[in-house]
Design an enzyme around this catalytic site. Structure first.
Site, PDB file in Angstrom:
ATOM      1  CE  LYS A 116      59.412  76.774  -9.564  1.00 33.52           C
ATOM      2  NZ  LYS A 116      60.323  77.817  -9.126  1.00 33.52           N
ATOM      3  CD  GLU A 200      53.553  73.044 -12.068  1.00 27.71           C
ATOM      4  OE1 GLU A 200      53.151  72.571 -10.980  1.00 27.71           O
ATOM      5  OE2 GLU A 200      54.753  73.081 -12.388  1.00 27.71           O
ATOM      6  CG  HIS A 235      53.098  75.171  -1.946  1.00 29.59           C
ATOM      7  ND1 HIS A 235      52.471  74.103  -2.540  1.00 29.59           N
ATOM      8  CD2 HIS A 235      52.218  76.203  -2.002  1.00 29.59           C
ATOM      9  CE1 HIS A 235      51.268  74.471  -2.961  1.00 29.59           C
ATOM     10  NE2 HIS A 235      51.090  75.735  -2.633  1.00 29.59           N
ATOM     11  NE  ARG A 297      68.344  75.904  -3.806  1.00 29.75           N
ATOM     12  CZ  ARG A 297      67.520  75.130  -3.113  1.00 29.75           C
ATOM     13  NH1 ARG A 297      68.012  74.134  -2.387  1.00 29.75           N
ATOM     14  NH2 ARG A 297      66.214  75.317  -3.131  1.00 29.75           N
TER      15      ARG A 297
END
Length: 643
Positions: A116, A200, A235, A297
């Site tokens: 990420k 973040e 999440h 994917r």
């Protein structure tokens, strides 16, 4: 075109891929572990190859075994599905090196988006808006704490190699940072063999918006519009829909264009998803939507995109992997109606969504939705070794309101037993006023958790209907059946095990599993012809009835049947599921307070904290870090504090 396809996966996604392969006259090969010897995907495939023991690390995650299975069966291509090895660049390269077709993006594209932190840097360079945060190489606790303070709390810690909600922790205050970081790193190491993290900024009114993209080897990239996946817990997505509510055309054009730029930046081929986080405090706006990550994917929620576009994404995958161009151009794609998907899991929402395992003796879904994707059938096993998904239920309609209505109806009639499921919880999510009016953000479920948990017992109306229907269907009556009364009933013990005769009053006592006893009247000769609103099937069995009300399955018995926990001491700390104890925070004799963490149990790649039920003292601690435990094993005892 591919002739024989090996699916390197299991469950509903393996079955889904096989369906399209069959329509394209492509033979299929399944792989399976010990736990999946009798699984549905094994039964549906043309051939099946055993690849090892039940743990995924010894079977589905061993690339060499999967490639060997493809070679042994003459397969010329491998489709990875999602999860497992689907985003493993090394496996993709190994498949190609073996002379097989890899149904997925190039290894370089997977690698570019796999971490990420690196992906965010790449996206900034491509002109894609990115969430403020820290993706630096310095992973020391001190540096991470400093960066978190600079960003400003709350912050989100994310594993750089993470996905599926694993390796993520929200931190609200500086004093909680180190404990959250430790837990996040431990989970990331277990799930992805990489404990590096990024930080973040936590968006206060977040919506999860993602865009389906598709590329080919001829340089073409298109988008298939957006999905909204804001209804989440921990999440992990619960309900997804397409298109996104409140998305205007200008914002849609901006976010989809950014997604196409992101895909082109990594020379993308095949199906992929660009995930964005939106600050929806003032609605959806292009200048408040930020790149989070790319999933290289097929996504779990791909059916909603298929329903609104009329495209079979698996067919596109197989054609593009065979060297063909994307079948449609961007101008040929449009949105038709609305689609919503609910993830039906074997888990108990009342117990913090702990997975529920065992034999699925009953699994009935009314045919109200346009589509059901399942990897398990009635009589199948929900294994403790893998994700506990039972099915995905998808409804399509001309409007959002109609799609919700169709899906809610389907979920309301779900009958699932004895495995616990989240179907009643899903029904309440769909019927929630904020969800129906599209007042969405990723914190909705957390805020309304208690309201969304189904009641422990069914309504009186449902009980009356269940008993009356059972009596009506399982008794022999006299010829004068048009005007029944108790005296007309011929004495006969029916399937439930109680008798009705001339002297029997029109009521019975029922025991609700895990609940109370209820006196229920049934009312011949006025048999109800229709079920109450939101009540699904009733199934009479020897000694009990199963009834579904608003998605929740209840077991009703004529005899009191104590549960396994009936005589348990209130302070017993019991393992809620099989797993491994990875941390023990207390010792015998320690004083603890209500809610204090005692230990952490890892199961299905997720961490579950076990806490003290009240103030007291720890005694009888029988486990240590590393202990493997079975479900309902006694782990420790908390003796209540003396008043």
């Amino acid at each position: 075109m591919i002739k024989k396809l090996l699916i390197a996966n299991r469950g509903e996604i393996a079955c889904r891929i096989m369906r399209t392969a069959r329509e394209m006259y492509i033979d299929t090969v399944a792989v399976y572990s010990d736990a999946d010897a009798n699984a549905l995907h094994v039964q549906l495939a043309d051939e099946a190859v055993h690849i090892g023991p039940s743990p995924a690390a010894e079977s589905y995650l061993i690339g060499e075994k999967i490639i060997a299975a493809a070679k042994a069966t003459g397969a010329d291509a491998i489709h990875p599905g999602y999860g497992f090895l689907s985003e493993n660049a090394g496996f993709a390269q190994a498949v190609m090196d073996a002379g097989l077709v890899w149904v997925g993006p190039k290894p370089e594209s997977i690698e570019a988006m796999g971490l990420k932190d690196a992906a965010k840097k790449l996206m900034r360079a491509a002109g894609v808006p990115v969430t403020p945060g820290y993706e630096g190489e310095d992973q020391s606790v001190e540096r991470l704490k400093k960066e978190a303070e600079a960003i400003g709390y709350p912050v989100l810690i994310k594993a750089v190699a993470g996905g599926g909600g694993k390796g993520m922790r929200k931190v609200d205050a500086a004093e909680d940072f180190e404990a959250a970081l430790e837990s996040c790193r431990r989970e990331a190491k277990a799930s992805f063999s990489n404990d590096e993290v990024l930080l973040e900024k936590w968006i206060t009114s977040p919506r999860h918006i993602e865009v389906q993209v598709f590329g080919d080897s001829h340089g073409n990239v298109v988008h298939l519009f957006e999905r909204d996946c804001s209804l989440q817990r921990r999440h992990q997505k619960v309900i997804e829909e397409a298109p996104a509510p409140g998305m205007d055309e200008a914002t849609r054009e901006a976010i989809c264009a950014a997604a196409v730029r992101a895909a082109k930046a990594v020379d993308y081929e095949g199906a992929g998803t660009i995930e964005f986080i939106a600050d929806a405090s003032e609605g959806l706006r292009a200048d408040r939507i930020f790149f989070m990550e790319m999933n290289t994917r097929l996504q779990v929620e791909h059916p909603v995109t298929e329903e609104i576009t009329g495209v079979d994404l698996v067919e596109w995958q197989l054609r593009v992997a065979s060297g063909e161009p994307i079948p449609l151009k961007q101008e040929d794609l449009s949105i038709n109606g609305w689609a919503i998907e609910a993830r039906l899991y074997a888990e108990d929402p009342a117990k913090g969504f702990l997975p529920s395992t065992g034999r699925l003796e009953y699994f009935l879904l009314a045919d109200w939705s346009s589509r059901v994707e399942s990897g398990v059938a009635r009589g199948g096993e929900i294994s403790p070794f893998y994700d506990p998904m039972i099915a995905k239920v998808i409804a399509h309609g001309p409007s959002r309101e109609r799609a919700i209505e169709k899906l809610s109806k389907a979920i309301s009639m779900a009958l699932i037993y004895p495995v616990r499921s989240n179907s009643g919880f899903l029904w309440r999510c769909l019927e929630d006023a904020d969800f129906q009016s599209a007042k969405l953000d990723t914190g909705l479920i957390e805020r309304k958790y208690k309201e969304l948990i189904p009641p422990e017992e069914p309504s009186d109306e449902t009980l009356r209907y269940a008993v009356t229907r059972t009596v009506r269907e399982n008794l022999i009556f006299s010829k004068n059946s048009s005007s029944l009364s108790p005296s007309d009933v011929i004495e006969r013990e029916h399937i439930l095990g109680f008798r009705l005769n001339q002297d029997t009053e029109n009521s019975v006592t029922l025991y609700v599993e895990g609940g109370s006893s209820r006196n229920v009247e049934h009312y011949p000769p006025h048999w109800p012809e229709n079920s109450p609103d939101g009540v699904g099937a009733t199934v009479p069995r020897a000694g009990y009835i199963l009834v579904a009300e608003k998605g929740q399955t209840y077991r009703l018995s004529l005899r009191f049947e104590p549960t396994g926990h009936h005589h348990a001491h209130d302070g017993d700390i019991i393992a809620p599921m099989p797993g491994k104890v990875i941390a023990v925070d207390v010792a015998d004799g320690d004083a603890v307070t209500a809610g204090q963490r005692l230990m952490v149990l890892e199961a299905m790649k997720m961490e579950h904290a076990l806490t003290a039920p009240f103030d007291g003292t720890v005694s009888g601690l029988v486990v240590s870090a590393g202990s493997q435990v079975q479900v309902e094993a006694l782990l420790a005892i908390v003796e209540p504090k003396e008043e």
